[in-house]
Design an enzyme around this catalytic site. Sequence first.
Site, PDB file in Angstrom:
ATOM      1  N   GLU A   1      29.425 -27.525 -41.498  1.00 17.42           N
ATOM      2  CA  GLU A   1      29.782 -26.654 -40.358  1.00 17.42           C
ATOM      3  C   GLU A   1      31.295 -26.646 -40.147  1.00 17.42           C
ATOM      4  O   GLU A   1      31.892 -25.598 -39.884  1.00 17.42           O
ATOM      5  CB  GLU A   1      29.090 -27.145 -39.078  1.00 17.42           C
ATOM      6  CG  GLU A   1      27.587 -26.885 -39.073  1.00 17.42           C
ATOM      7  CD  GLU A   1      26.889 -27.508 -37.869  1.00 17.42           C
ATOM      8  OE1 GLU A   1      25.851 -26.994 -37.481  1.00 17.42           O
ATOM      9  OE2 GLU A   1      27.382 -28.521 -37.327  1.00 17.42           O
TER      10      GLU A   1
ATOM     11  N   THR B   1      19.914 -22.591 -31.711  1.00 10.71           N
ATOM     12  CA  THR B   1      20.580 -21.366 -31.232  1.00 10.71           C
ATOM     13  C   THR B   1      21.078 -20.552 -32.421  1.00 10.71           C
ATOM     14  O   THR B   1      20.913 -19.320 -32.464  1.00 10.71           O
ATOM     15  CB  THR B   1      21.749 -21.717 -30.279  1.00 10.71           C
ATOM     16  OG1 THR B   1      21.342 -22.779 -29.423  1.00 10.71           O
ATOM     17  CG2 THR B   1      22.152 -20.516 -29.458  1.00 10.71           C
TER      18      THR B   1
ATOM     19  N   SER C   1      24.104 -23.819 -37.748  1.00 14.08           N
ATOM     20  CA  SER C   1      22.853 -24.587 -37.817  1.00 14.08           C
ATOM     21  C   SER C   1      22.395 -24.977 -36.414  1.00 14.08           C
ATOM     22  O   SER C   1      23.193 -24.986 -35.486  1.00 14.08           O
ATOM     23  CB  SER C   1      23.073 -25.857 -38.642  1.00 14.08           C
ATOM     24  OG  SER C   1      23.615 -25.524 -39.893  1.00 14.08           O
TER      25      SER C   1
ATOM     26  N   ASP D   1      28.174 -20.397 -34.519  1.00 13.99           N
ATOM     27  CA  ASP D   1      27.458 -21.677 -34.561  1.00 13.99           C
ATOM     28  C   ASP D   1      27.157 -22.152 -33.140  1.00 13.99           C
ATOM     29  O   ASP D   1      27.759 -21.672 -32.172  1.00 13.99           O
ATOM     30  CB  ASP D   1      28.332 -22.712 -35.296  1.00 13.99           C
ATOM     31  CG  ASP D   1      27.505 -23.780 -35.994  1.00 13.99           C
ATOM     32  OD1 ASP D   1      26.339 -23.991 -35.595  1.00 13.99           O
ATOM     33  OD2 ASP D   1      28.017 -24.404 -36.935  1.00 13.99           O
ATOM     34  N   GLY D   2      26.241 -23.082 -33.024  1.00 14.29           N
ATOM     35  CA  GLY D   2      25.950 -23.723 -31.748  1.00 14.29           C
ATOM     36  C   GLY D   2      26.842 -24.936 -31.566  1.00 14.29           C
ATOM     37  O   GLY D   2      27.714 -25.224 -32.392  1.00 14.29           O
TER      38      GLY D   2
END
Length: 231
Positions: free
Chosen positions: A102, A26, A23, A80-81
């Site tokens: 996440e 990026t 999420s 993921d960012g």
Amino acid sequence: MKQVVADAAIRDVKSGMILGLGSGSTAALMIKSLADEIRQGKLKNITGVATSFQSEVLALELNIPLIDLSSVSQIDLAIDGADEVDPGFQLIKGGGACHVREKLVASKADQFLIVVDETKLVQNLNRSFPLPVEVLPNAWKQVQEVISEMNGSCSLRMATKKAGPVVTDQGNLVLDVLFDDGIKNPKDIEMAINNIPGVLENGLFVDLTDKVLVGKIENNMPVIYSPSRAS
Ligand code: 5RP
């Protein structure tokens, strides 16, 4: 920079993978690059596991097949960012209030790949970026009091374009916490905070990250590199 690092992350994706879809801005670019590769037939038989309502909606719009987290026993790769990355690859996440799912997805992934621009690299966590802590709505005051006793100052995250606080995908609230001295012992702080009654999860991701891709500008050109983890 974000686009280039998002594109680079897709090189680690192989046909047939179950992929954790992160999420944030990026990760959203990465999901779009993934959809392009699928559309062009370069990647086949990809199934995504969303980490948020944001990534779920985006994947649906882009025709990336999704499976629910509870229906998979293992995820091949999660991308993921992050909000902060320290030299040992410990992270602060949750700038988008998605850290509960996440972390569930990252914990189930064989490989956890982080994509960031250079501004996210820090020597010590939580010197400037507050640690997000998801709390049950009627527990936020009580949790705030306990965290204050641990020398953490909390602010209840407020929404924009909505009166009142941010409400997470799970229907909870978020406290953003800055410790007086930053976070030097992420493992201990992660456990201590998650042990407070009313806390669902905090944004410290400890010993989960396998690889970090960093984007930076050099001579006016975007450059990607993958630092080694400091021990
Ligand atoms: C959301 C996150 C994001 O991955 C993190 O906030 C980074 O976002 P961006 O790529 O927009 O800087 O943890 O909960």
